[in-house]
Design an enzyme around this catalytic site. Structure first.
Site, mmCIF file in Angstrom:
data_model
loop_
_atom_site.group_PDB
_atom_site.id
_atom_site.type_symbol
_atom_site.label_atom_id
_atom_site.label_comp_id
_atom_site.label_asym_id
_atom_site.label_seq_id
_atom_site.Cartn_x
_atom_site.Cartn_y
_atom_site.Cartn_z
ATOM 1 N N LYS A 40 90.925 67.635 28.447
ATOM 2 C CA LYS A 40 91.442 66.298 28.118
ATOM 3 C C LYS A 40 91.141 65.959 26.674
ATOM 4 O O LYS A 40 91.960 65.385 25.967
ATOM 5 C CB LYS A 40 90.762 65.241 29.002
ATOM 6 C CG LYS A 40 91.296 65.158 30.405
ATOM 7 C CD LYS A 40 90.516 64.082 31.187
ATOM 8 C CE LYS A 40 90.778 64.175 32.667
ATOM 9 N NZ LYS A 40 89.618 63.792 33.486
ATOM 10 N N LYS B 222 89.580 76.629 27.645
ATOM 11 C CA LYS B 222 90.113 75.951 28.823
ATOM 12 C C LYS B 222 90.944 74.742 28.403
ATOM 13 O O LYS B 222 90.695 74.144 27.337
ATOM 14 C CB LYS B 222 88.984 75.544 29.761
ATOM 15 C CG LYS B 222 88.094 74.453 29.237
ATOM 16 C CD LYS B 222 87.160 73.917 30.313
ATOM 17 C CE LYS B 222 86.337 72.782 29.711
ATOM 18 N NZ LYS B 222 85.450 72.104 30.619
ATOM 19 N N LYS C 89 79.955 70.580 23.830
ATOM 20 C CA LYS C 89 80.315 69.210 23.445
ATOM 21 C C LYS C 89 79.452 68.694 22.307
ATOM 22 O O LYS C 89 79.939 68.003 21.419
ATOM 23 C CB LYS C 89 80.186 68.260 24.646
ATOM 24 C CG LYS C 89 81.319 68.415 25.649
ATOM 25 C CD LYS C 89 81.216 67.346 26.726
ATOM 26 C CE LYS C 89 82.284 67.541 27.789
ATOM 27 N NZ LYS C 89 81.997 66.767 29.005
#
Ligand code: AMP
Ligand code: TRP
Length: 322
Positions: A193, A190, A109
């Site tokens: 969202k 993966k 991230k």
């Protein structure tokens, strides 16, 4: 068996959230199960305050619609129980900077975000606080949370060794299949969202037409052989996992029922549409009575507070705070 798990209110749940986590929450819920809408975690990334405010209640309604029963388990919003943020601080004084920088989710991230919030680094400590506050035995989550759960165990053990027996050491638990649902357009990543493209992620409230389109366009391979092989055929393996999870079969059994990708995709789309339709119906019904939902959530927060207050006090006392 005390169960605890959480999900961020940062968008509509997708198939990864549903099959990796929510479905097993519903199947294993009992009076000792606590599920948490982790709004404090959503603040680790940029999120519009109005969006966050709405999504707290919307996600709660979605989880009830998926089958969590407020008469059976406890569902609550994290920030409504003050002990999560409080225990977070105590545990930040036990976790080390080095172990936080080693978290894969943080590296991933932080490499994508320009302005990095300090909370993006410390977020696994808050997650540890969430779990440890409920004397949790088992944490049902998707595969991507395994490393965070291992860190939780390390922190708890270190705390117990330094300050005396305080926390229960929790176990990681993931579903047999679909513990890591991959992006439909890129089966090496993966489903997420925040990162997946609209075609790559299937949300639980997508319309039948959208579901059909996304599954039809999902990346597979060109050898045309119906075989479950994550190594060589990850796109197909992902779709087989999704089918298996909804149908309660194994991916190999599913693969043996079809000979052509096209037929398999048509059947999969039908299965997903039929499985998700009742969830959308229940969601719409629940959202017509917001005050009832708010009542459920208030009751959930009261129950969660009464349990976590005791554990927090135990930890604070052990450290010398009272
Ligand atoms: P999050 O949306 O990050 O709050 O995740 C909520 C739950 O969904 C966690 O238990 C995650 O492990 C799980 N989850 C998220 N993405 C996936 C995925 N692609 N496959 C399987 N489980 C997932
Ligand atoms: N970190 C989890 C995620 O991003 C969400 C989460 C927060 C969680 N606290 C938790 C999951 C406690 C399980 C238990 O998916």
């Amino acid at each position: 068996m005390r169960i605890f798990s959480g999900i961020q209110p940062s968008g509509t749940p997708h198939l990864g959230n549903y099959l990796g986590a929510i479905k097993s929450w519903v199947e294993t819920q009992n009076s000792e199960a606590y599920f948490c809408v982790v709004d404090l975690h959503s603040l680790t990334m940029e999120i519009d305050p109005k969006t966050l405010r709405n999504q707290r209640l919307e996600l709660s309604a979605s989880l009830f619609a998926c089958g969590l029963d407020p008469e059976v388990c406890t569902l609550f919003v994290q920030s409504e129980v003050p002990f999560h943020a409080q225990l977070n601080w105590l545990l930040e004084c036990v976790a080390s900077y080095g172990e936080l920088t080693r978290m894969v989710a943080f590296k991933d991230k932080s490499s994508r975000q320009e302005a990095q919030r300090a909370s993006l680094l410390t977020y696994p400590v808050l997650m540890a606080a969430d779990i440890l506050l409920y004397d949790t035995d088992r944490v049902p989550v998707g595969d991507d949370q395994k490393q965070h759960l291992e860190l939780t165990r390390v922190i708890a053990e270190r705390f117990n060794n330094r300050y005396g027996q305080t926390f229960v050491i929790p176990e990681f638990s993931k579903p047999a299949f679909a513990a890591r649902v991959m992006d439909l357009q890129d089966p090496t990543r993966k489903m997420s969202k925040s990162v997946s493209s609209p075609l790559g992620k299937l949300e639980i409230f997508d319309s039948p037409a959208e579901i059909e389109k996304k599954i039809k366009k999902a990346i597979t391979d060109t050898d045309g052989e119906m075989r479950y092989d994550w190594e060589l055929k990850p796109g197909l393996a992902n779709l087989l996992d999704i089918y298996a999870s909804f149908a309660g079969e194994t991916p190999d059994q599913v693969a043996s029922k079809f000979t052509r990708y096209g037929d398999f995709k048509t059947a999969l789309a039908q299965l997903v549409i039929e499985s998700l339709a009742p969830i959308a119906e229940r969601y719409n019904a629940l959202m017509t009575d917001r005050s009832e939902l708010e009542r459920f959530m208030r009751r959930g927060a009261e129950k969660a507070s009464s349990v976590s207050e005791v554990v927090y006090a135990r930890a604070a006392t052990a450290m010398g705070l009272n």
